[in-house]
Design a protein around this motif. Structure first.
Motif, PDB file in Angstrom:
ATOM      1  N   GLN A  90     -34.433  -7.372  -0.857  1.00  0.00           N
ATOM      2  CA  GLN A  90     -34.076  -6.916   0.491  1.00  0.00           C
ATOM      3  C   GLN A  90     -34.556  -7.944   1.504  1.00  0.00           C
ATOM      4  O   GLN A  90     -35.630  -8.522   1.343  1.00  0.00           O
ATOM      5  N   ALA A  91     -33.753  -8.169   2.537  1.00  0.00           N
ATOM      6  CA  ALA A  91     -34.158  -9.083   3.609  1.00  0.00           C
ATOM      7  C   ALA A  91     -33.492  -8.670   4.911  1.00  0.00           C
ATOM      8  O   ALA A  91     -32.368  -8.168   4.910  1.00  0.00           O
ATOM      9  N   PRO A  92     -34.191  -8.888   6.045  1.00  0.00           N
ATOM     10  CA  PRO A  92     -33.577  -8.614   7.346  1.00  0.00           C
ATOM     11  C   PRO A  92     -32.535  -9.676   7.669  1.00  0.00           C
ATOM     12  O   PRO A  92     -32.602 -10.804   7.171  1.00  0.00           O
ATOM     13  N   LEU A  93     -31.568  -9.299   8.497  1.00  0.00           N
ATOM     14  CA  LEU A  93     -30.488 -10.191   8.914  1.00  0.00           C
ATOM     15  C   LEU A  93     -30.301 -10.095  10.412  1.00  0.00           C
ATOM     16  O   LEU A  93     -30.701  -9.119  11.037  1.00  0.00           O
ATOM     17  N   GLU A  94     -29.624 -11.082  10.963  1.00  0.00           N
ATOM     18  CA  GLU A  94     -29.158 -10.947  12.340  1.00  0.00           C
ATOM     19  C   GLU A  94     -28.020  -9.942  12.322  1.00  0.00           C
ATOM     20  O   GLU A  94     -27.240  -9.874  11.365  1.00  0.00           O
ATOM     21  N   ALA A  95     -27.916  -9.140  13.386  1.00  0.00           N
ATOM     22  CA  ALA A  95     -26.942  -8.045  13.420  1.00  0.00           C
ATOM     23  C   ALA A  95     -25.521  -8.526  13.162  1.00  0.00           C
ATOM     24  O   ALA A  95     -24.762  -7.880  12.427  1.00  0.00           O
ATOM     25  N   GLU A  96     -25.131  -9.671  13.724  1.00  0.00           N
ATOM     26  CA  GLU A  96     -23.751 -10.135  13.536  1.00  0.00           C
ATOM     27  C   GLU A  96     -23.472 -10.546  12.089  1.00  0.00           C
ATOM     28  O   GLU A  96     -22.356 -10.414  11.605  1.00  0.00           O
ATOM     29  N   THR A 135     -29.369   0.666  15.081  1.00  0.00           N
ATOM     30  CA  THR A 135     -29.625   0.475  16.508  1.00  0.00           C
ATOM     31  C   THR A 135     -30.675   1.485  16.937  1.00  0.00           C
ATOM     32  O   THR A 135     -30.567   2.678  16.630  1.00  0.00           O
ATOM     33  N   GLY A 136     -31.705   1.007  17.635  1.00  0.00           N
ATOM     34  CA  GLY A 136     -32.766   1.883  18.098  1.00  0.00           C
ATOM     35  C   GLY A 136     -32.393   2.589  19.396  1.00  0.00           C
ATOM     36  O   GLY A 136     -31.735   2.004  20.267  1.00  0.00           O
ATOM     37  N   PHE A 137     -32.818   3.856  19.534  1.00  0.00           N
ATOM     38  CA  PHE A 137     -32.574   4.640  20.743  1.00  0.00           C
ATOM     39  C   PHE A 137     -33.872   5.320  21.165  1.00  0.00           C
ATOM     40  O   PHE A 137     -34.797   5.471  20.366  1.00  0.00           O
ATOM     41  N   GLY A 138     -33.922   5.770  22.401  1.00  0.00           N
ATOM     42  CA  GLY A 138     -35.102   6.472  22.904  1.00  0.00           C
ATOM     43  C   GLY A 138     -36.324   5.576  22.815  1.00  0.00           C
ATOM     44  O   GLY A 138     -36.320   4.443  23.285  1.00  0.00           O
ATOM     45  N   GLU A 139     -37.388   6.076  22.199  1.00  0.00           N
ATOM     46  CA  GLU A 139     -38.627   5.309  22.050  1.00  0.00           C
ATOM     47  C   GLU A 139     -38.440   4.050  21.208  1.00  0.00           C
ATOM     48  O   GLU A 139     -39.251   3.144  21.261  1.00  0.00           O
ATOM     49  N   GLU A 142     -36.244  -0.421  22.294  1.00  0.00           N
ATOM     50  CA  GLU A 142     -36.660  -1.823  22.415  1.00  0.00           C
ATOM     51  C   GLU A 142     -36.445  -2.607  21.118  1.00  0.00           C
ATOM     52  O   GLU A 142     -36.408  -3.830  21.129  1.00  0.00           O
ATOM     53  N   GLN A 143     -36.256  -1.902  20.007  1.00  0.00           N
ATOM     54  CA  GLN A 143     -35.974  -2.598  18.743  1.00  0.00           C
ATOM     55  C   GLN A 143     -34.576  -3.204  18.740  1.00  0.00           C
ATOM     56  O   GLN A 143     -34.304  -4.119  17.981  1.00  0.00           O
ATOM     57  N   GLY A 144     -33.689  -2.674  19.573  1.00  0.00           N
ATOM     58  CA  GLY A 144     -32.333  -3.200  19.636  1.00  0.00           C
ATOM     59  C   GLY A 144     -31.558  -2.925  18.359  1.00  0.00           C
ATOM     60  O   GLY A 144     -31.816  -1.952  17.650  1.00  0.00           O
ATOM     61  N   THR A 145     -30.604  -3.807  18.064  1.00  0.00           N
ATOM     62  CA  THR A 145     -29.780  -3.663  16.868  1.00  0.00           C
ATOM     63  C   THR A 145     -30.233  -4.677  15.824  1.00  0.00           C
ATOM     64  O   THR A 145     -30.458  -5.841  16.142  1.00  0.00           O
ATOM     65  N   GLY A 146     -30.372  -4.231  14.622  1.00  0.00           N
ATOM     66  CA  GLY A 146     -30.784  -5.104  13.530  1.00  0.00           C
ATOM     67  C   GLY A 146     -30.015  -4.766  12.270  1.00  0.00           C
ATOM     68  O   GLY A 146     -29.290  -3.781  12.214  1.00  0.00           O
TER      69      GLY A 146
END
Length: 197
Positions: A90-96, A135-139, A142-146
């Motif tokens: 598993q690895a994080p990616l840019e949203a696009e 995509t983060g919402f509410g609290e 600030e995480q945005g979309t990942g």
């Protein structure tokens, strides 16, 4: 120091363990022995791998994975043999990048290419590649979309040269994390474990 895992004795399993210990591990990957599953097969070994990069003086995780070797001396029909490798990466990616329709196919090809490049012999390969976009919402706004990519795969090794299988998994983890292919700067798995224990 030997890799932890399994109980009792089996000559093929001990040969497989010795082969795993000879795997060459990239310097930018930390591999540790973890508790292995006990319900699936009489013998098993499990490894965890984490790709890390220094960011502002702290480690930040770029990718993670698990490598599990199962052995049932009586064999299991679904395995097409008496050994089975199960892996997770598993690895994080840019949203696009996470929305690329070919990402899953590319991820699967990175695994098979990495195994083939190391001469790993296997059959009955299967797996899934999953892209998760959030995509983060509410609290959590600030995480945005990942996004992140997850690969779950398994295959049956056709010989006991299992170092090649671990090395292929290691290369997959590093490729998912965006690291360049390894050429130098590798160390032997058993030596790395001995240095940390």
């Amino acid at each position: 120091m030997p890799i932890d895992g399994g109980s009792g004795t089996s000559a093929p399993f001990e040969q497989a363990r010795a082969s795993l210990e000879s795997a060459r591990i990239r310097a930018d990957l930390v591999v540790t022995s973890i508790p292995s599953p006990t319900q699936v097969a009489p013998y098993s070994i499990a490894l965890a791998g984490d790709v890390r990069q220094k960011v502002h003086g702290e480690d930040s995780e770029l990718g993670t994975g698990r490598f599990i070797l199962l052995h049932d001396p009586e064999g299991q029909p679904a395995w097409d043999g008496d050994f089975r490798v199960v892996c997770f990466a598993q690895a994080p990616l840019e949203a696009e990048i996470g929305t690329d329709p070919f990402l899953a196919e590319v991820t699967w090809s990175w695994l098979t290419d990495a195994l083939d490049a190391r001469g790993a012999k296997y059959t009955a390969a299967s797996g899934t590649a999953t892209t998760i976009v959030s995509t983060g919402f509410g609290e959590l706004a600030e995480q945005g979309t990942g996004a992140k990519i997850e690969l779950r795969a398994s295959w049956t090794p056709t010989d006991l040269d299992l170092a090649a299988h671990v090395e292929g998994w290691v290369e997959l983890l590093c490729m998912l994390a965006g690291l360049p292919p390894a050429a130098e700067g590798v160390s032997v798995l058993s030596a790395r474990r001995a240095g940390r224990d």
